[in-house]
Design a protein around this motif. Sequence first.
Motif, PDB file in Angstrom:
ATOM      1  N   LEU A   1       0.887  -1.118  -0.060  1.00  0.00           N
ATOM      2  CA  LEU A   1      -0.020   0.084   0.040  1.00  0.00           C
ATOM      3  C   LEU A   1       0.951   1.364  -0.009  1.00  0.00           C
ATOM      4  O   LEU A   1       0.674   2.183  -0.458  1.00  0.00           O
ATOM      5  N   LEU A   2       2.016   1.387   0.733  1.00  0.00           N
ATOM      6  CA  LEU A   2       2.938   2.560   0.690  1.00  0.00           C
ATOM      7  C   LEU A   2       3.261   2.609  -0.649  1.00  0.00           C
ATOM      8  O   LEU A   2       3.851   3.767  -0.956  1.00  0.00           O
ATOM      9  N   ALA A   3       3.288   2.047  -1.773  1.00  0.00           N
ATOM     10  CA  ALA A   3       3.592   2.159  -3.094  1.00  0.00           C
ATOM     11  C   ALA A   3       2.682   2.900  -3.816  1.00  0.00           C
ATOM     12  O   ALA A   3       2.871   3.474  -4.707  1.00  0.00           O
ATOM     13  N   HIS A   4       1.409   3.132  -3.109  1.00  0.00           N
ATOM     14  CA  HIS A   4       0.242   3.976  -3.894  1.00  0.00           C
ATOM     15  C   HIS A   4      -0.469   4.758  -3.032  1.00  0.00           C
ATOM     16  O   HIS A   4      -1.023   5.607  -3.343  1.00  0.00           O
ATOM     17  N   LEU A   5      -0.002   4.836  -1.794  1.00  0.00           N
ATOM     18  CA  LEU A   5      -0.753   5.831  -0.505  1.00  0.00           C
ATOM     19  C   LEU A   5       0.208   6.458  -0.075  1.00  0.00           C
ATOM     20  O   LEU A   5       1.471   5.997   0.257  1.00  0.00           O
ATOM     21  N   ARG A   6      -0.093   7.686   0.471  1.00  0.00           N
ATOM     22  CA  ARG A   6       0.948   8.549   1.435  1.00  0.00           C
ATOM     23  C   ARG A   6       1.432   7.802   2.581  1.00  0.00           C
ATOM     24  O   ARG A   6       0.451   7.026   3.224  1.00  0.00           O
ATOM     25  N   ALA A   7       2.537   7.867   3.110  1.00  0.00           N
ATOM     26  CA  ALA A   7       3.082   7.387   4.177  1.00  0.00           C
ATOM     27  C   ALA A   7       2.416   7.762   5.360  1.00  0.00           C
ATOM     28  O   ALA A   7       2.037   7.282   6.320  1.00  0.00           O
TER      29      ALA A   7
END
Length: 263
Positions: free
Chosen positions: A181-187
């Motif tokens: 998910l971190l590849a597509h959403l903000r940290a």
Amino acid sequence: MNPGKVTLLSAGPGDLDLLTLRAAKALASADVVLLDDLVNPEIVTLAPGARVVRVGKRGGCRSTPQAFIERLLCRYALRGLNVVRVKGGDALLFGRAGEELTALRRAGVAVEIINGISSGFAAAAGLGISLTHRAHCPGVTFITAHRQDGGEPDWAALAATGTTLAVYMGMHRIDGLCASLLAHLRADTPAAVVQWAGSPNERRLLTRLDRLAADAEAAGMASPSVILIGGAIGEADASVATVVPAFLPDDAEAGPRTLSQAA
């Protein structure tokens, strides 16, 4: 012989106060109760005349085979008995109800469905938030990280929906799902884990996506838990957390803040 029937009864997330009146009436008239592991064991007190058969199914644990459960349901009902199949949460959400409905209908057994409160809703209630919020998301997506084929959900597609993600059975894969998910959403996307949602043992963790896996491990969060990810989770105040407050990594001494402030 009177025709038997099966009731697929949703017991909710744990607290018996969350049972519906309809569920309590069904239990009171049961001849046989097939009971899942995650159901509050005290529920059997509401079925004083029933034979109780425990048919637990837990991820990573020895479980009663699904085919055997289906055979039991059909066998008891075809003997003319009133069978209540008790499932945690809502039977129609990740409760294998579809498989049991198919087996029962093929056997000619009458089926009644009684809805309940899923743990995802109980988790949100414990955090004091709404799973949907006009300022943050257009909806909510309920997803299981535990797929029958052992594969992973399409996390990229799920992130692209912009919805609140309510992830069931995800604790054993929390590292992988966070990385995906971190590849597509903000940290700093707000996130939470609620363990034993809706029960007296409920524990809540508020954090953010890039800290989710590490904070969950540090807090000892384990199954059964619901993982919630998305902007709507930021509406929770850190004061509702019962474990690890929601600190930003670079201002841990600032003390607990609301996630909406932290983001």
